[in-house]
Design a protein around this motif. Structure first.
Motif, PDB file in Angstrom:
ATOM      1  N   ALA A   1       0.859  -1.171   0.000  1.00  0.00           N
ATOM      2  CA  ALA A   1       0.000   0.000   0.000  1.00  0.00           C
ATOM      3  C   ALA A   1       0.901   1.228   0.000  1.00  0.00           C
ATOM      4  O   ALA A   1       1.972   1.227   0.609  1.00  0.00           O
ATOM      5  N   MET A   2       0.448   2.258  -0.682  1.00  0.00           N
ATOM      6  CA  MET A   2       1.240   3.491  -0.775  1.00  0.00           C
ATOM      7  C   MET A   2       0.452   4.661  -0.212  1.00  0.00           C
ATOM      8  O   MET A   2      -0.772   4.738  -0.366  1.00  0.00           O
ATOM      9  N   SER A   3       1.174   5.549   0.424  1.00  0.00           N
ATOM     10  CA  SER A   3       0.533   6.703   1.045  1.00  0.00           C
ATOM     11  C   SER A   3       1.355   7.954   0.805  1.00  0.00           C
ATOM     12  O   SER A   3       2.563   7.873   0.568  1.00  0.00           O
ATOM     13  N   TRP A   4       0.674   9.072   0.876  1.00  0.00           N
ATOM     14  CA  TRP A   4       1.332  10.379   0.922  1.00  0.00           C
ATOM     15  C   TRP A   4       1.035  10.999   2.291  1.00  0.00           C
ATOM     16  O   TRP A   4      -0.121  10.991   2.741  1.00  0.00           O
ATOM     17  N   TYR A   5       2.072  11.509   2.917  1.00  0.00           N
ATOM     18  CA  TYR A   5       1.971  12.246   4.165  1.00  0.00           C
ATOM     19  C   TYR A   5       2.511  13.650   3.912  1.00  0.00           C
ATOM     20  O   TYR A   5       3.232  13.894   2.940  1.00  0.00           O
ATOM     21  N   ARG A   6       2.200  14.545   4.823  1.00  0.00           N
ATOM     22  CA  ARG A   6       2.811  15.872   4.758  1.00  0.00           C
ATOM     23  C   ARG A   6       3.115  16.376   6.165  1.00  0.00           C
ATOM     24  O   ARG A   6       2.462  15.997   7.126  1.00  0.00           O
ATOM     25  N   GLN A   7       4.109  17.237   6.207  1.00  0.00           N
ATOM     26  CA  GLN A   7       4.515  17.830   7.472  1.00  0.00           C
ATOM     27  C   GLN A   7       4.768  19.309   7.263  1.00  0.00           C
ATOM     28  O   GLN A   7       5.695  19.691   6.531  1.00  0.00           O
ATOM     29  N   ALA A   8       3.945  20.114   7.912  1.00  0.00           N
ATOM     30  CA  ALA A   8       4.111  21.559   7.862  1.00  0.00           C
ATOM     31  C   ALA A   8       5.074  21.980   8.966  1.00  0.00           C
ATOM     32  O   ALA A   8       5.253  21.267   9.954  1.00  0.00           O
ATOM     33  N   PRO A   9       5.690  23.151   8.832  1.00  0.00           N
ATOM     34  CA  PRO A   9       6.649  23.617   9.850  1.00  0.00           C
ATOM     35  C   PRO A   9       6.014  23.651  11.231  1.00  0.00           C
ATOM     36  O   PRO A   9       4.923  24.202  11.421  1.00  0.00           O
ATOM     37  N   GLY A  10       6.691  23.033  12.191  1.00  0.00           N
ATOM     38  CA  GLY A  10       6.215  23.047  13.560  1.00  0.00           C
ATOM     39  C   GLY A  10       5.056  22.119  13.855  1.00  0.00           C
ATOM     40  O   GLY A  10       4.503  22.145  14.956  1.00  0.00           O
ATOM     41  N   LYS A  11       4.667  21.294  12.873  1.00  0.00           N
ATOM     42  CA  LYS A  11       3.528  20.397  13.057  1.00  0.00           C
ATOM     43  C   LYS A  11       3.950  18.947  12.840  1.00  0.00           C
ATOM     44  O   LYS A  11       5.009  18.659  12.298  1.00  0.00           O
ATOM     45  N   GLU A  12       3.084  18.041  13.264  1.00  0.00           N
ATOM     46  CA  GLU A  12       3.347  16.630  13.087  1.00  0.00           C
ATOM     47  C   GLU A  12       3.101  16.205  11.635  1.00  0.00           C
ATOM     48  O   GLU A  12       2.347  16.845  10.908  1.00  0.00           O
ATOM     49  N   ARG A  13       3.729  15.114  11.267  1.00  0.00           N
ATOM     50  CA  ARG A  13       3.487  14.523   9.953  1.00  0.00           C
ATOM     51  C   ARG A  13       2.105  13.850   9.972  1.00  0.00           C
ATOM     52  O   ARG A  13       1.790  13.098  10.888  1.00  0.00           O
ATOM     53  N   VAL A  14       1.304  14.138   8.952  1.00  0.00           N
ATOM     54  CA  VAL A  14      -0.052  13.605   8.909  1.00  0.00           C
ATOM     55  C   VAL A  14      -0.328  12.934   7.568  1.00  0.00           C
ATOM     56  O   VAL A  14       0.245  13.300   6.540  1.00  0.00           O
ATOM     57  N   LEU A  15      -1.233  11.966   7.616  1.00  0.00           N
ATOM     58  CA  LEU A  15      -1.626  11.255   6.409  1.00  0.00           C
ATOM     59  C   LEU A  15      -2.469  12.153   5.508  1.00  0.00           C
ATOM     60  O   LEU A  15      -3.404  12.804   5.968  1.00  0.00           O
ATOM     61  N   VAL A  16      -2.154  12.149   4.223  1.00  0.00           N
ATOM     62  CA  VAL A  16      -2.906  12.920   3.231  1.00  0.00           C
ATOM     63  C   VAL A  16      -3.798  11.990   2.407  1.00  0.00           C
ATOM     64  O   VAL A  16      -4.983  12.248   2.231  1.00  0.00           O
ATOM     65  N   ALA A  17      -3.203  10.907   1.908  1.00  0.00           N
ATOM     66  CA  ALA A  17      -3.959   9.993   1.050  1.00  0.00           C
ATOM     67  C   ALA A  17      -3.288   8.637   1.050  1.00  0.00           C
ATOM     68  O   ALA A  17      -2.077   8.536   1.235  1.00  0.00           O
ATOM     69  N   ARG A  18      -4.099   7.610   0.818  1.00  0.00           N
ATOM     70  CA  ARG A  18      -3.593   6.235   0.804  1.00  0.00           C
ATOM     71  C   ARG A  18      -4.264   5.474  -0.329  1.00  0.00           C
ATOM     72  O   ARG A  18      -5.438   5.701  -0.630  1.00  0.00           O
ATOM     73  N   ILE A  19      -3.514   4.547  -0.916  1.00  0.00           N
ATOM     74  CA  ILE A  19      -4.057   3.698  -1.982  1.00  0.00           C
ATOM     75  C   ILE A  19      -3.612   2.256  -1.737  1.00  0.00           C
ATOM     76  O   ILE A  19      -2.465   2.017  -1.332  1.00  0.00           O
ATOM     77  N   THR A  20      -4.506   1.323  -1.961  1.00  0.00           N
ATOM     78  CA  THR A  20      -4.178  -0.086  -1.760  1.00  0.00           C
ATOM     79  C   THR A  20      -3.179  -0.579  -2.805  1.00  0.00           C
ATOM     80  O   THR A  20      -2.913   0.095  -3.803  1.00  0.00           O
ATOM     81  N   SER A  21      -2.655  -1.764  -2.566  1.00  0.00           N
ATOM     82  CA  SER A  21      -1.622  -2.301  -3.452  1.00  0.00           C
ATOM     83  C   SER A  21      -2.132  -2.452  -4.889  1.00  0.00           C
ATOM     84  O   SER A  21      -1.388  -2.197  -5.839  1.00  0.00           O
TER      85      SER A  21
END
Length: 116
Positions: free
Chosen positions: A33-53
């Motif tokens: 499975a593949m995902s995109w996360y993002r992390q803004a300055p001073g913030k935690e890394r969070v899940l943006v989107a996920r796709i199954t295998s």
């Protein structure tokens, strides 16, 4: 050697679009499975989107639903994130992640800046 290499980030005006790519190598991409996360300055890394295998199911953070689309091409070992109607609050470093059972791999990230 496992590699996840993100590309496509940059500076874009509010309302604009970007397409991120993450090229994978060194592991069996089609079972992860593949995902995109993002992390803004001073913030935690969070899940943006996920796709199954197999690419037959996706899910998104509420903040990006209707604006972002995740997709994958298992023949090219690549996952994409199409980002439309970008907002300043989308500014972050974007990371791709591969996950299968207890194994995960991360890319180094690509910067996305949304500003006029």
């Amino acid at each position: 050697q496992v590699q996840l290499v993100e590309s496509g980030g940059g500076l874009v005006q509010p309302g604009g679009s970007l397409r991120l790519s993450c090229a994978a190598s060194g592991f069996t991409f089609s079972v992860y499975a593949m995902s995109w996360y993002r992390q803004a300055p001073g913030k935690e890394r969070v899940l943006v989107a996920r796709i199954t295998s197999a690419g037959d199911s996706t899910n998104y953070a509420n903040s990006v639903k209707g604006r972002f689309t995740i997709s994958r091409d298992n023949a090219k070992n690549t996952v994409y994130l199409q980002m439309n109607t970008l907002k300043p609050e989308d500014t972050a470093v974007y990371y791709c992640r591969a996950g299968f059972m207890y194994t995960e791999y991360w890319g180094q990230g690509t910067q996305v800046t949304v500003s006029s």
